[in-house]
Scaffold this motif. Structure first.
Motif, PDB file in Angstrom:
ATOM      1  N   GLY A  85       0.802  -1.291   0.102  1.00  0.00           N
ATOM      2  CA  GLY A  85      -0.117  -0.031  -0.039  1.00  0.00           C
ATOM      3  C   GLY A  85       1.147   1.200   0.036  1.00  0.00           C
ATOM      4  O   GLY A  85       0.495   2.172  -0.801  1.00  0.00           O
ATOM      5  N   TYR A  89       1.388   3.864  -3.294  1.00  0.00           N
ATOM      6  CA  TYR A  89       1.016   5.102  -3.472  1.00  0.00           C
ATOM      7  C   TYR A  89       2.247   5.999  -3.711  1.00  0.00           C
ATOM      8  O   TYR A  89       1.955   7.061  -4.495  1.00  0.00           O
ATOM      9  CB  TYR A  89       0.725   5.382  -1.767  1.00  0.00           C
ATOM     10  CG  TYR A  89       0.296   6.847  -1.559  1.00  0.00           C
ATOM     11  CD1 TYR A  89      -1.221   7.332  -1.942  1.00  0.00           C
ATOM     12  CD2 TYR A  89       1.240   7.909  -1.283  1.00  0.00           C
ATOM     13  CE1 TYR A  89      -1.489   8.641  -1.587  1.00  0.00           C
ATOM     14  CE2 TYR A  89       1.000   9.100  -1.005  1.00  0.00           C
ATOM     15  CZ  TYR A  89      -0.593   9.612  -1.302  1.00  0.00           C
ATOM     16  OH  TYR A  89      -0.804  10.884  -0.945  1.00  0.00           O
ATOM     17  N   TYR A 325      -6.625  -6.435   3.461  1.00  0.00           N
ATOM     18  CA  TYR A 325      -7.425  -5.307   2.681  1.00  0.00           C
ATOM     19  C   TYR A 325      -7.407  -3.916   3.503  1.00  0.00           C
ATOM     20  O   TYR A 325      -7.285  -2.881   3.321  1.00  0.00           O
ATOM     21  CB  TYR A 325      -8.902  -5.735   2.320  1.00  0.00           C
ATOM     22  CG  TYR A 325      -8.709  -6.734   1.293  1.00  0.00           C
ATOM     23  CD1 TYR A 325      -7.718  -6.864   0.023  1.00  0.00           C
ATOM     24  CD2 TYR A 325      -9.600  -7.812   1.185  1.00  0.00           C
ATOM     25  CE1 TYR A 325      -7.809  -7.878  -0.850  1.00  0.00           C
ATOM     26  CE2 TYR A 325      -9.728  -9.012   0.110  1.00  0.00           C
ATOM     27  CZ  TYR A 325      -8.528  -8.897  -0.814  1.00  0.00           C
ATOM     28  OH  TYR A 325      -8.697  -9.770  -1.796  1.00  0.00           O
ATOM     29  N   ALA A 329      -5.616  -0.481   2.602  1.00  0.00           N
ATOM     30  CA  ALA A 329      -6.304   0.712   2.585  1.00  0.00           C
ATOM     31  C   ALA A 329      -5.837   1.666   3.530  1.00  0.00           C
ATOM     32  O   ALA A 329      -5.776   2.915   3.259  1.00  0.00           O
ATOM     33  CB  ALA A 329      -7.771   0.181   2.681  1.00  0.00           C
ATOM     34  N   THR A 330      -5.453   1.218   4.773  1.00  0.00           N
ATOM     35  CA  THR A 330      -5.267   2.295   6.049  1.00  0.00           C
ATOM     36  C   THR A 330      -3.683   2.931   5.402  1.00  0.00           C
ATOM     37  O   THR A 330      -3.601   3.924   5.737  1.00  0.00           O
ATOM     38  CB  THR A 330      -5.054   1.440   7.012  1.00  0.00           C
ATOM     39  OG1 THR A 330      -6.599   0.866   7.501  1.00  0.00           O
ATOM     40  CG2 THR A 330      -4.679   2.425   8.334  1.00  0.00           C
ATOM     41  N   LEU A 333      -4.471   5.587   3.046  1.00  0.00           N
ATOM     42  CA  LEU A 333      -5.236   6.620   3.604  1.00  0.00           C
ATOM     43  C   LEU A 333      -4.275   7.436   4.374  1.00  0.00           C
ATOM     44  O   LEU A 333      -4.286   8.675   4.426  1.00  0.00           O
ATOM     45  CB  LEU A 333      -6.194   6.088   4.734  1.00  0.00           C
ATOM     46  CG  LEU A 333      -7.178   7.117   5.294  1.00  0.00           C
ATOM     47  CD1 LEU A 333      -7.822   7.799   4.280  1.00  0.00           C
ATOM     48  CD2 LEU A 333      -8.094   6.419   6.345  1.00  0.00           C
TER      49      LEU A 333
END
Length: 442
Positions: A85, A89, A325, A329-330, A333
């Motif tokens: 993640g 990003y 998941y 996502a965290t 975020l």
């Protein structure tokens, strides 16, 4: 007298406590040290004990501690989810900045050329900058040499690597070398803009693509890992070399001499690196094992990424993918919030990539790094000038001193010399068991 100081972790593995991590903590920014500490608390202090209580419900009680279908699966793949993640990003973030910078240069190229003649009389380069520019352009590496060398290396790799890793077919390598220049340029340009090399992210891309292409029946795991090594070397070398050229430009060094030095250093590395690996392999029987001193956790993470890309998620324990998941996502975020809010508040938000490290490795090094950060923080409060001037030197001394001891330690291990004293820290419950065993054996 040789004294072995070890600590026993919750997972049962043993790790050497050294001054290296204290020195690293003094060098790393405070937010990095806080991030790994927070990650260690969340994972080993909260999550793993709670998941361990679900033994028999979420996963079988009969599984060993290192089985990916048990608690180990949560440790590995949640860490991978956070890393992916954060990596994805930042990959798109750097890619966006790279494309934006190139577009800006193309749009303003004509304007710059028109204004350059008008402003040449007003603002001339300084004498030092003019000397740097002349020397750097005078000793440029010919284009034909760069392209020819790349083609030669590609041909050598295509003909040799399939003999070393039979699962890595020649056409996999050919595809990597076709797309690698584009990725290498993006990484070098992005690293120049952000000072952040994403070579490992590109390597993960190779793991999933080549591994899935090969499939489980044709050694997709080995093929993906081998492809990762090839692509990472190309992409990371590009960014490293551009940084070295920038340093050479500022120090009036010849680009050709720097390139020759790189070739000499690479040649030496081809000889020295296998010798160092052989020394560790022979000196430490538990090299790479979870219970050893040198666990090589990154190797386990990358291997399990390859397994995930080839075999899918069906073998993972219950709710593992759901948690992956959530943390994936965290991670995105947290990065998004960090970029959107003002910098004065963003600097207090932990970094997901740093938080993910203790999720699998364990929290043993986080205390040491936090201690180093605390030492530097107090030192800066007392005397900021001396702390800024001598802090890196003290940290380097701690790291180098501990690192130099590795060589005689390996030699002693090869000679079969064992530490006469072993200090071990146990929990109160385990300590009571040890005392009971010792009292019963007397």
């Amino acid at each position: 007298m040789v004294v072995g100081l070890r600590t026993s972790q919750r997972s049962g593995s043993k790790h050497m406590q050294t001054t290296t991590y204290i020195g690293v903590g003094m060098i790393c920014p405070h937010i990095i040290n806080v991030s790994v500490l927070v990650g260690g608390i969340i994972s080993w202090g909260i999550m793993w004990p709670l998941i361990e209580e679900k033994k028999g419900q979420w996963y079988s009680e009969k599984l060993s501690s290192d089985d990916l279908s048990g608690l180990e699966g949560y440790k590995v793949f949640i860490a991978i989810a956070i890393i992916l993640g954060d990596g994805l990003y930042n990959f798109f973030k750097v890619l966006t900045r790279t494309l934006s910078g190139l577009l800006h240069q193309l749009r303003h190229k004509r304007d710059t050329e028109e204004l350059s003649s008008e402003n040449s009389s007003r603002s001339e380069l300084s004498y030092d900058d003019e000397r740097r520019k002349q020397l750097f352009l005078k000793d440029q590496i010919p284009i034909w040499l760069a392209i020819g060398g790349y083609v030669v290396i590609a041909v050598v790799s295509i003909n040799t690597l399939p003999h070393i890793f039979t699962q890595l077919k020649w056409y996999y390598i050919l595809v990597i070398y076709i797309f690698a220049p584009v990725l290498a340029f993006c990484n070098a340009y992005g690293c120049g803009l952000t000072d952040w090399s994403l070579a490992s992210t590109y390597g993960k891309l190779a793991i999933f693509t080549i591994g899935a292409w090969a499939g489980p029946l044709h050694g997709g795991v080995v093929a993906g890992l081998s492809a990762c090594g090839v692509l990472m070397n190309i992409v990371s070398t590009a960014s490293d070399l551009m940084q070295d050229f920038k340093t050479g430009f500022l120090t009036l060094a010849s680009p050709r001499s720097m390139f020759v030095s790189q070739v000499v250093g690479t040649t030496m590395g081809c000889i020295i690196s296998p010798c160092v690996f052989w020394l560790f392999y022979k000196a430490f029987d538990d090299l790479g094992l979870p219970t050893g001193e040198y666990t090589a956790p990154n190797a386990v993470l990358f291997r399990n990424m390859a397994v995930l890309g080839v075999e899918g998620v069906s073998s993972l324990p219950k709710n593992c993918m759901t948690l992956c998941y959530v943390f994936f996502a965290t991670s995105i975020l947290i990065n998004l919030i960090k970029d959107l809010i003002p910098k004065k508040w963003a600097r207090f938000i932990p970094l997901p990539m740093a938080m993910a490290i203790p999720f699998y490795i364990g929290p043993y090094f986080t205390i040491d790094m936090s201690l180093g950060s605390l030492i530097l923080f107090v030192w800066q409060k007392l005397n900021k000038t001396k702390a800024d001037a001598f802090g890196p030197a003290v940290a380097s001394g701690l790291i180098c001193g501990d690192g130099i001891w590795t060589l005689p330690s390996s030699i002693l291990a090869l000679a079969g010399v064992k530490a006469p004293i072993c200090m071990k820290f146990l929990s109160s419950s385990n300590n009571a068991k040890v005392d009971k065993f010792l009292s019963s054996s007397i």
